[in-house]
Enzyme design. Structure first.
Site, PDB file in Angstrom:
ATOM      1  N   SER A 244       0.845  -1.190   0.000  1.00 20.48           N
ATOM      2  CA  SER A 244       0.000   0.000   0.000  1.00 20.48           C
ATOM      3  C   SER A 244       0.882   1.241   0.000  1.00 20.48           C
ATOM      4  O   SER A 244       1.839   1.332   0.782  1.00 20.48           O
ATOM      5  CB  SER A 244      -0.899   0.006   1.237  1.00 20.48           C
ATOM      6  OG  SER A 244      -1.476   1.279   1.441  1.00 20.48           O
ATOM      7  N   LYS A 245       0.566   2.192  -0.868  1.00 23.94           N
ATOM      8  CA  LYS A 245       1.369   3.412  -0.913  1.00 23.94           C
ATOM      9  C   LYS A 245       1.201   4.244   0.352  1.00 23.94           C
ATOM     10  O   LYS A 245       2.026   5.116   0.640  1.00 23.94           O
ATOM     11  CB  LYS A 245       0.998   4.246  -2.149  1.00 23.94           C
ATOM     12  CG  LYS A 245      -0.440   4.728  -2.203  1.00 23.94           C
ATOM     13  CD  LYS A 245      -0.693   5.479  -3.498  1.00 23.94           C
ATOM     14  CE  LYS A 245      -2.127   5.966  -3.610  1.00 23.94           C
ATOM     15  NZ  LYS A 245      -2.379   6.649  -4.902  1.00 23.94           N
ATOM     16  N   ARG A 246       0.138   4.004   1.115  1.00 21.30           N
ATOM     17  CA  ARG A 246      -0.044   4.726   2.378  1.00 21.30           C
ATOM     18  C   ARG A 246       0.843   4.161   3.482  1.00 21.30           C
ATOM     19  O   ARG A 246       1.130   4.849   4.458  1.00 21.30           O
ATOM     20  CB  ARG A 246      -1.510   4.660   2.818  1.00 21.30           C
ATOM     21  CG  ARG A 246      -2.479   5.374   1.891  1.00 21.30           C
ATOM     22  CD  ARG A 246      -3.893   5.343   2.445  1.00 21.30           C
ATOM     23  NE  ARG A 246      -4.825   6.036   1.578  1.00 21.30           N
ATOM     24  CZ  ARG A 246      -5.459   5.467   0.566  1.00 21.30           C
ATOM     25  NH1 ARG A 246      -5.243   4.185   0.308  1.00 21.30           N
ATOM     26  NH2 ARG A 246      -6.306   6.153  -0.177  1.00 21.30           N
TER      27      ARG A 246
END
Length: 489
Positions: A244-246
């Site tokens: 996840s880029k978060r």
């Protein structure tokens, strides 16, 4: 749209990213797998930019996609490359396809709202109930166009990786193919573009598998044979969570910026879910292409192991010549963020230690911490290293080392012998004796071979740094005014 050249393979694959952010390593893996198929079979790799989300798309992200792909070796000037095409440019034929499906009775207009659906069914989780199927509605602003899915039977997807997933048609709701403003949604636009570009194999992430029976029905409804399908395994982190880029570092650009060599990244990404066999891993791309088989891709999730990627990178760095290694380090050595001023950097000095660093760094960005002591007036002291090296007895050792180094021949072997002899006099083996010297001179306990580094640094600068370390040790040993007991009167 360009038709295949006479005599070329009819295999046509595509990579269809959206320009909404940095280039995800998962997208990079998808691009490489598709590129490998095209190169292996003498086919065509089509790049399509799916740019219909105007609120999120940015032109600079398109440039980022192209530059990232070029770093991976997927270049526009390669005969196998075609594009980039832009999905927004196909809006006309996408709308024509939607209208054709309506005219042929394969789609119908619907004015149901979500609230109306819930009121009819009493269930907030239910899918669309087909209420408008036979109402005979014509197009009007605000009416969505829905595809009429079969009521009976099943849709079977032949997937080169996952076998034959089967979807009961009764579980497929009549899905929307055009919004209330007439613009096609992803499902239809994707199919129309693939048809227009003569795509024969759709190889993409497994998250798209639930869309596949719907898209297969659309291919057939538009009078075309669906392509082959291949849904690649999801990429997960060490906790087996989808990247996840978060939460995770996922941008290809970030890995390249810290000194992952493009060839190492390509090699590593090609092994995320696939293996070339014989327990071999470090292989040139051409050899990976030769052995690649879509059918051998594992359907289980693929672990993005940063430590393994870094180890791969170390192997690729060591495979470089010293000259190429030095050239690869240049962006970090001459970066504005380097801890030394531009006029402090000396290329000849770096060239002298490059063979020492070549076998020790696993990321090119590590070169800065390995050589900064050579270009700074004083070393950057790592306090943890200082505290571990400057134990009781360190001052005495450094004093004797300093005296011995004042007139010794300034070459690595003589320097080593000197520190060894002084260390023995203090009851220390070389490993312990050299630790205070290393920290005093370089600022860190770990780094390039010490005595070769001292030879390059020179006698005067070495002695000045040992003097500074001794002064600090003396200062630390002297009680401050606040700690001196008051004298009784």
């Amino acid at each position: 749209m360009t038709s295949p050249a006479p005599g070329s393979s009819s295999t046509r694959v595509r990579f269809a990213p959206s320009p909404t952010g940095m280039f995800h390593v998962g997208g990079a893996r998808s691009a490489l797998f598709n590129w490998a198929v095209a190169k292996q079979q003498g086919g065509t790799f089509v790049l399509r930019i799916e740019d219909t989300d105007a609120s999120r798309n940015q032109p600079e992200w398109v440039d980022g996609i192209l530059s990232a792909m070029e770093a991976l070796g997927i270049r526009k000037d390669d005969p196998a490359f075609e594009g980039p095409y832009y999905q927004s440019e196909n809006a006309g034929i996408q709308k024509d396809a939607a209208q054709r499906l309506f005219t042929e009775g394969k789609a119908y207009y619907c004015d149901c709202t979500r609230d109306a659906l819930i009121a009819r069914t009493g269930n907030q989780q239910t899918g669309y109930d087909g209420f408008c199927r036979d109402r005979g509605l014509e197009y009007a602003e605000g009416r969505a166009l829905r595809f009429r899915t079969p009521d009976e039977g099943e849709t079977q997807v032949v997937d080169l990786i996952r076998g034959t997933p089967t979807f009961p048609n009764a579980n497929l709701e009549d899905f929307v193919i055009a919004r209330g403003n007439g613009s096609p949604v992803f499902l239809l636009a994707n199919v129309v573009d693939d048809i227009d570009e003569n795509i024969t194999l759709v190889m993409r992430a497994e998250e798209h598998l639930p869309n596949t029976p719907k898209q297969q029905l659309l291919w057939e409804a538009l009078g075309h044979t669906p392509p082959q399908w291949a849904h690649m395994p999801v990429i997960v982190n060490e906790k087996r969570q989808k990247l996840s880029k978060r939460r995770d570092k996922v941008a290809l650009e970030d890995y390249l910026a810290e000194g992952i060599l493009p060839d190492a990244m390509v090699n590593y990404l090609m092994l995320l879910g696939w293996a070339p066999g014989n327990d071999e891993e470090i292989l040139p791309f051409d050899e990976l292409v030769r052995r690649f088989r879509v059918e051998d891709i594992n359907s289980s999730s693929a672990f993005f192991d940063v430590k393994k990627l870094t180890a791969f990178n170390g192997e690729y760095i060591r495979a470089l010549s010293v000259e190429d290694f030095a050239a690869a380090c240049a962006p970090w050595l001459r970066a504005p963020a380097a801890p030394w001023a531009p006029d402090q950097f000396d290329q000849k000095v770096f060239d002298a230690v490059a063979p020492l660093a070549h076998s020790r760094v696993a990321l090119l960005s590590e070169i800065t911490n390995n050589v900064d002591f050579l270009f700074l007036d004083a070393p950057i002291i790592d306090e943890d290293s200082w505290n571990k090296a400057m134990k009781t007895g360190a001052a005495g050792l450094l004093t004797d080392v300093r005296a011995a180094l004042a007139d010794v021949a300034w070459e690595a072997e003589a320097l080593k012998d000197t520190v060894t002899t002084v260390g023995e006099a203090h009851g220390m083996k070389l490993g312990k004796a050299q630790a205070p010297v290393r920290v005093a001179v370089t600022g860190r306990r770990i780094g390039l071979p010490l005595f070769e580094s001292l030879e390059v640094l020179g006698r005067e600068r070495t002695l000045v740094r040992i003097d500074a370390a001794l002064a600090r040790l003396v200062q630390a040993a002297t009680p401050s005014d606040a700690e001196v007991p008051a004298t009784a009167e």
